[in-house]
Design a protein around this motif. Structure first.
Motif, PDB file in Angstrom:
ATOM      1  N   LEU A  59      -3.755   2.211  -3.405  1.00  0.00           N
ATOM      2  CA  LEU A  59      -3.734   3.518  -3.021  1.00  0.00           C
ATOM      3  C   LEU A  59      -4.482   3.867  -1.944  1.00  0.00           C
ATOM      4  O   LEU A  59      -5.475   3.351  -1.529  1.00  0.00           O
ATOM      5  N   SER A  60      -3.737   4.975  -1.096  1.00  0.00           N
ATOM      6  CA  SER A  60      -4.597   5.687   0.000  1.00  0.00           C
ATOM      7  C   SER A  60      -3.996   6.776   0.275  1.00  0.00           C
ATOM      8  O   SER A  60      -3.070   7.297  -0.626  1.00  0.00           O
ATOM      9  N   ILE A  61      -4.224   7.538   1.479  1.00  0.00           N
ATOM     10  CA  ILE A  61      -3.893   8.484   1.849  1.00  0.00           C
ATOM     11  C   ILE A  61      -3.150   8.569   3.164  1.00  0.00           C
ATOM     12  O   ILE A  61      -3.375   8.019   4.104  1.00  0.00           O
ATOM     13  N   GLY A  62      -1.873   9.322   2.986  1.00  0.00           N
ATOM     14  CA  GLY A  62      -1.031   9.295   4.321  1.00  0.00           C
ATOM     15  C   GLY A  62      -0.657  10.822   4.356  1.00  0.00           C
ATOM     16  O   GLY A  62       0.322  11.098   3.899  1.00  0.00           O
ATOM     17  N   SER A  63      -1.491  11.839   5.110  1.00  0.00           N
ATOM     18  CA  SER A  63      -1.483  13.042   4.508  1.00  0.00           C
ATOM     19  C   SER A  63      -0.178  13.488   5.304  1.00  0.00           C
ATOM     20  O   SER A  63       0.430  14.926   4.647  1.00  0.00           O
ATOM     21  N   ASP A  64       0.457  13.157   6.428  1.00  0.00           N
ATOM     22  CA  ASP A  64       1.724  13.628   6.865  1.00  0.00           C
ATOM     23  C   ASP A  64       1.443  15.148   7.535  1.00  0.00           C
ATOM     24  O   ASP A  64       2.063  15.874   7.566  1.00  0.00           O
ATOM     25  N   LEU A  89       0.856  -1.227  -0.106  1.00  0.00           N
ATOM     26  CA  LEU A  89       0.058  -0.087  -0.061  1.00  0.00           C
ATOM     27  C   LEU A  89       0.679   1.312  -0.053  1.00  0.00           C
ATOM     28  O   LEU A  89       1.911   1.373   1.032  1.00  0.00           O
ATOM     29  N   ILE A  90       0.593   2.279  -0.916  1.00  0.00           N
ATOM     30  CA  ILE A  90       1.117   3.469  -0.903  1.00  0.00           C
ATOM     31  C   ILE A  90       0.072   4.535  -0.488  1.00  0.00           C
ATOM     32  O   ILE A  90      -1.177   4.721  -0.859  1.00  0.00           O
ATOM     33  N   GLY A  91       0.554   5.330   0.579  1.00  0.00           N
ATOM     34  CA  GLY A  91      -0.293   6.707   0.797  1.00  0.00           C
ATOM     35  C   GLY A  91       0.138   8.046   0.439  1.00  0.00           C
ATOM     36  O   GLY A  91       1.434   8.188   0.760  1.00  0.00           O
ATOM     37  N   PHE A  92      -0.635   8.678  -0.424  1.00  0.00           N
ATOM     38  CA  PHE A  92      -0.256  10.031  -1.067  1.00  0.00           C
ATOM     39  C   PHE A  92      -0.097  10.775   0.091  1.00  0.00           C
ATOM     40  O   PHE A  92      -0.928  11.172   0.917  1.00  0.00           O
ATOM     41  N   SER A  93       1.147  11.528   0.045  1.00  0.00           N
ATOM     42  CA  SER A  93       1.343  12.710   1.055  1.00  0.00           C
ATOM     43  C   SER A  93       0.861  13.954   0.811  1.00  0.00           C
ATOM     44  O   SER A  93       0.928  14.227  -0.648  1.00  0.00           O
ATOM     45  N   LEU A  94       0.453  14.730   1.581  1.00  0.00           N
ATOM     46  CA  LEU A  94       0.134  16.041   1.524  1.00  0.00           C
ATOM     47  C   LEU A  94       0.911  17.146   1.931  1.00  0.00           C
ATOM     48  O   LEU A  94       0.725  18.425   2.116  1.00  0.00           O
ATOM     49  N   TYR A  95       2.145  16.626   2.411  1.00  0.00           N
ATOM     50  CA  TYR A  95       3.291  17.455   2.685  1.00  0.00           C
ATOM     51  C   TYR A  95       3.760  18.235   1.448  1.00  0.00           C
ATOM     52  O   TYR A  95       4.072  17.659   0.573  1.00  0.00           O
TER      53      TYR A  95
END
Lengths: 330, 330
Positions: free
Chosen positions: A240-245, A203-209
């Motif tokens: 796919l996922s979200i890992g906002s940071d 799984l990869i989480g898209f970063s919002l940093y």
């Protein structure tokens, strides 16, 4: 609708207090992977656990600990936010293989093998030389697999990450990073890594940093959603996922701790620079937990089906945790 | 018959290895309270937990961890020995109230507030002055009550013990000590303490450590059983149990660690003396785990009913754990 869904943010390190827990609860988010430790050693990690115990005791009406996947449904049903804890580095286990099981039992569900630098387990993404997974690292991966502690390679170097994907008998995650094809950065991941990750069920989480995004703090929601769509083209929606940071309300000292720990005598600026030392400016469409709802709308507008949008916003994390947390050894 | 009963030894600190686990299993014992730490601080206690995880992993066929009272029935049903872990001192929590919950979650079910010396929580039985339960101690007792960690005052001083009995909202135990009326020793307990303990629902475990017995290593089984009968006269059978304090196969260095920890620059001989520095000679009728069966027979011969004998040998511990381990706060 958004409110009915299981929404999971795969990484935050905000200033945790009752006000923030309220805003999280009000945002409709179901669960958050919260960072427990960056450079804290085993002893210090115990104090971090103690702090979280206190948060859970004092804010029972707003948050609850996630220790197994069923807890996420319970959080949703009770209108509270589930918190699952992870470490961004292997510092919590010191140099002791037996502490993997100990920390897992204490509630450390996820652990990165490295944080930017070389660790005892693998190479970080900022090292000039990437020497891959170490002797201790190979044993640690097997032990993490055994006890059901999820391996996270967000801050690890390319070869180390490829080896970890290969060595691990369970799928691993990159909880918060973006594809390098969208924005070139030491912290972002090559298409080779992303493909290898997905091929093994990861799984990869898209970063919002902002430092991880095309255009930095100017990155638009639609540019972000385009990156998601482009990645889905390569590896499919299921990974796919979200890992906002998201690091809300944290003083600069916390940023400096993340970047310098106790290892650097002179100030290390990480993804910043001597002329840009602070937190990056927040994205206007992701400056609080409501950002998850903006992404939800953005992905639908981008052309994702409701079902796929729900997978990216939470369903994929839910499935990943369902497999990843099964306790075999402890 | 003995073999059908739930038999619980309320304290052992043997040299734990596969051979000893086999002999325990063959002895028909159901569960043992094993000492995890004497002077080990929080960090060192984690390594002790890691060692036990390894014991459990390597000896699954012989032993299993007891985390709640149902596990004792499971141990009995599966023909294995249940192990529940406790500390003989408050060193595992360092100076941090939040570590009580952390250690409880890790599996520390029982903790003494002191080990012979003054601790951060209370006075030990070897101190010239017994200053009672400290400020930290009062909070620690409340927190132990909250999380369901059992308070043990085996090595504590008189006034500290009376205060702990009074302050604790749950019954406490003296897992291994004898009544002072049977044998005068700093480690044995006054009738006042034993009565106060029982009035609040507490449990005392008779010790088989020769220094605690009338006649020392010459103490006969019938003298031992007479002491049990005399105590039953005063506080009733429901509050009696066995805490053998068995320390089989331990080298002298372990005895020295127990007595000196890191606090003493010159050798402290504890209950021994400069002319008698080693382990006391074992009781011939309690020199291995089979000793519990000898006590069973001895108590029946002493005139105890089978039912009362079974309570003393295990039933009372079972009931005490049933109440004492209920998790309220964690």
């Amino acid at each position: 609708m958004y409110q009915d869904q299981i929404i999971i943010d795969g990484l935050q390190y905000c200033h945790w207090n009752r006000d923030y827990f309220k805003s999280l609860r009000d945002s409709g988010i179901t669960a958050v992977h919260a960072t427990l430790a960056y450079h804290e050693n085993a002893r210090e990690t115990l104090s971090q656990f103690a702090k979280w115990d206190q948060h859970f005791e004092n804010n029972k009406d707003l948050i609850m600990p996630i220790l197994e996947v069923e807890d996420i449904y319970q959080a949703k049903a009770s209108g509270r936010v589930g918190i699952f804890l992870g470490a961004q580095n292997c510092s919590p286990i010191d140099d002791e293989i037996g502490l993997i099981g100990v920390m897992r039992k204490q509630g450390l569900l996820i652990m990165q093998l490295t944080y930017n630098n070389q660790s005892l387990l693998a190479s970080g993404c900022y090292e000039a030389t990437d020497s891959g997974v170490t002797r201790f690292g190979r044993q640690a991966i097997a032990e993490m697999n055994r006890v059901g502690m999820i391996i996270d390679m967000s801050h690890s170097a390319e070869e180390s990450t490829l080896q970890a994907i290969d060595l691990s008998s369970r799928p691993i995650c990159i909880s918060h990073a973006n594809p390098a094809f969208a924005h070139s950065a030491l912290r972002n991941k090559s298409t080779r890594v992303i493909k290898a990750l997905a091929e093994r069920g990861g799984l990869i989480g898209f970063s919002l940093y902002p430092f991880h995004l095309p255009g930095g703090s100017q990155c638009s929601l639609s540019t972000f959603c385009q990156m998601v769509a482009d990645t889905a083209e390569i590896i499919g929606v299921e990974h796919l996922s979200i890992g906002s940071d998201l690091c809300l309300n944290q003083p600069k000292q916390v940023l400096e701790w993340m970047r310098n720990g106790r290892w650097s005598k002179k100030m290390d600026y990480g993804e910043g620079s001597a002329s840009n030392t602070g937190w990056p400016a927040a994205l206007p469409w992701f400056n609080a937990s409501q950002g998850m709802e903006n992404i939800y709308s953005g992905l639908v507008e981008q052309g994702f089906s409701l079902e796929d949008t729900q997978k990216i916003l939470g369903g994929n994390w839910l499935n990943f945790l369902r497999e990843g947390l099964v306790l075999e050894g402890v």
